[in-house]
Design a protein around this motif. Sequence first.
Motif, PDB file in Angstrom:
ATOM      1  N   SER A   1       0.860  -1.176   0.000  1.00 17.31           N
ATOM      2  CA  SER A   1       0.000   0.000   0.000  1.00 17.31           C
ATOM      3  C   SER A   1       0.900   1.232   0.000  1.00 17.31           C
ATOM      4  O   SER A   1       1.864   1.309   0.760  1.00 17.31           O
ATOM      5  CB  SER A   1      -0.882  -0.015   1.244  1.00 17.31           C
ATOM      6  OG  SER A   1      -1.578   1.200   1.372  1.00 17.31           O
TER       7      SER A   1
ATOM      8  N   ASN B   1      -3.095   3.678  -2.519  1.00 16.64           N
ATOM      9  CA  ASN B   1      -3.161   2.806  -3.685  1.00 16.64           C
ATOM     10  C   ASN B   1      -2.540   1.461  -3.314  1.00 16.64           C
ATOM     11  O   ASN B   1      -1.660   1.391  -2.457  1.00 16.64           O
ATOM     12  CB  ASN B   1      -2.408   3.407  -4.876  1.00 16.64           C
ATOM     13  CG  ASN B   1      -3.052   4.659  -5.386  1.00 16.64           C
ATOM     14  OD1 ASN B   1      -4.258   4.708  -5.597  1.00 16.64           O
ATOM     15  ND2 ASN B   1      -2.254   5.688  -5.589  1.00 16.64           N
TER      16      ASN B   1
ATOM     17  N   PHE C   1      -0.601  -2.038  -4.822  1.00 12.51           N
ATOM     18  CA  PHE C   1       0.216  -2.521  -5.919  1.00 12.51           C
ATOM     19  C   PHE C   1       0.661  -3.949  -5.636  1.00 12.51           C
ATOM     20  O   PHE C   1       1.009  -4.282  -4.504  1.00 12.51           O
ATOM     21  CB  PHE C   1       1.483  -1.674  -6.077  1.00 12.51           C
ATOM     22  CG  PHE C   1       1.234  -0.222  -6.320  1.00 12.51           C
ATOM     23  CD1 PHE C   1       1.163   0.273  -7.612  1.00 12.51           C
ATOM     24  CD2 PHE C   1       1.087   0.657  -5.258  1.00 12.51           C
ATOM     25  CE1 PHE C   1       0.952   1.621  -7.838  1.00 12.51           C
ATOM     26  CE2 PHE C   1       0.879   2.006  -5.477  1.00 12.51           C
ATOM     27  CZ  PHE C   1       0.804   2.489  -6.767  1.00 12.51           C
TER      28      PHE C   1
ATOM     29  N   GLU D   1      -0.555  -1.630 -10.430  1.00 16.03           N
ATOM     30  CA  GLU D   1      -1.573  -0.950  -9.627  1.00 16.03           C
ATOM     31  C   GLU D   1      -2.872  -1.726  -9.770  1.00 16.03           C
ATOM     32  O   GLU D   1      -3.381  -1.904 -10.878  1.00 16.03           O
ATOM     33  CB  GLU D   1      -1.759   0.495 -10.062  1.00 16.03           C
ATOM     34  CG  GLU D   1      -2.690   1.245  -9.145  1.00 16.03           C
ATOM     35  CD  GLU D   1      -2.766   2.727  -9.466  1.00 16.03           C
ATOM     36  OE1 GLU D   1      -3.379   3.446  -8.668  1.00 16.03           O
ATOM     37  OE2 GLU D   1      -2.220   3.160 -10.490  1.00 16.03           O
TER      38      GLU D   1
ATOM     39  N   SER E   1      -6.023  -1.222  -8.904  1.00 20.80           N
ATOM     40  CA  SER E   1      -7.294  -0.589  -9.273  1.00 20.80           C
ATOM     41  C   SER E   1      -7.374  -0.241 -10.757  1.00 20.80           C
ATOM     42  O   SER E   1      -8.456  -0.136 -11.315  1.00 20.80           O
ATOM     43  CB  SER E   1      -7.539   0.670  -8.440  1.00 20.80           C
ATOM     44  OG  SER E   1      -6.529   1.630  -8.700  1.00 20.80           O
ATOM     45  N   THR E   2      -6.220  -0.083 -11.409  1.00 20.46           N
ATOM     46  CA  THR E   2      -6.229   0.346 -12.816  1.00 20.46           C
ATOM     47  C   THR E   2      -5.513  -0.613 -13.761  1.00 20.46           C
ATOM     48  O   THR E   2      -5.533  -0.404 -14.969  1.00 20.46           O
ATOM     49  CB  THR E   2      -5.552   1.720 -12.961  1.00 20.46           C
ATOM     50  OG1 THR E   2      -4.170   1.598 -12.585  1.00 20.46           O
ATOM     51  CG2 THR E   2      -6.249   2.773 -12.128  1.00 20.46           C
TER      52      THR E   2
ATOM     53  N   THR F   1      -2.417  -0.709 -14.191  1.00 19.53           N
ATOM     54  CA  THR F   1      -1.310   0.048 -14.764  1.00 19.53           C
ATOM     55  C   THR F   1      -0.007  -0.480 -14.184  1.00 19.53           C
ATOM     56  O   THR F   1       0.083  -0.754 -12.985  1.00 19.53           O
ATOM     57  CB  THR F   1      -1.447   1.548 -14.428  1.00 19.53           C
ATOM     58  OG1 THR F   1      -2.713   2.012 -14.884  1.00 19.53           O
ATOM     59  CG2 THR F   1      -0.350   2.373 -15.076  1.00 19.53           C
TER      60      THR F   1
ATOM     61  N   VAL G   1       7.455   4.425  -7.422  1.00 20.07           N
ATOM     62  CA  VAL G   1       6.674   4.443  -6.188  1.00 20.07           C
ATOM     63  C   VAL G   1       7.545   4.208  -4.959  1.00 20.07           C
ATOM     64  O   VAL G   1       7.329   4.810  -3.916  1.00 20.07           O
ATOM     65  CB  VAL G   1       5.553   3.376  -6.251  1.00 20.07           C
ATOM     66  CG1 VAL G   1       4.831   3.262  -4.933  1.00 20.07           C
ATOM     67  CG2 VAL G   1       4.574   3.715  -7.367  1.00 20.07           C
TER      68      VAL G   1
END
Length: 113
Positions: free
Chosen positions: A63, A67, A69, A84, A86-87, A89, A96
């Motif tokens: 986290s 977000n 990952f 990621e 949620s997307t 990506t 990060v």
Amino acid sequence: MQTERLRIDNIIVGYRKKPGEFYYYSKDLYAWSGQPIKFKQTDKYTGLKDKNNKLIFEHDIISCNDNFFEIIYDKKLDKFYLLELSTDTIFNTEDVLKSKNFVFYSYSFIQKA
């Protein structure tokens, strides 16, 4: 030094490192011996620790800034990436993780007790 997390499917059974010519094994990252541990899968260590000093391996979920990952490893390129969740990506880990403001959250595999 090469370090790996050892699993049998969803269960973490130990760790293995190779500081030189021989492998050393541990069930807890504390006591190491030359006694092999049976395993099916390995997860490669990223070389990184989260802000709580926990080692981060491929297939870990971290986290960062609200977000989530997954750490993924590209064997052909010998490189770690962040997916990621949620997307979907993909980012370079440096994008990060430079901030060190991330924490281990879970595994992408289900850990059984």
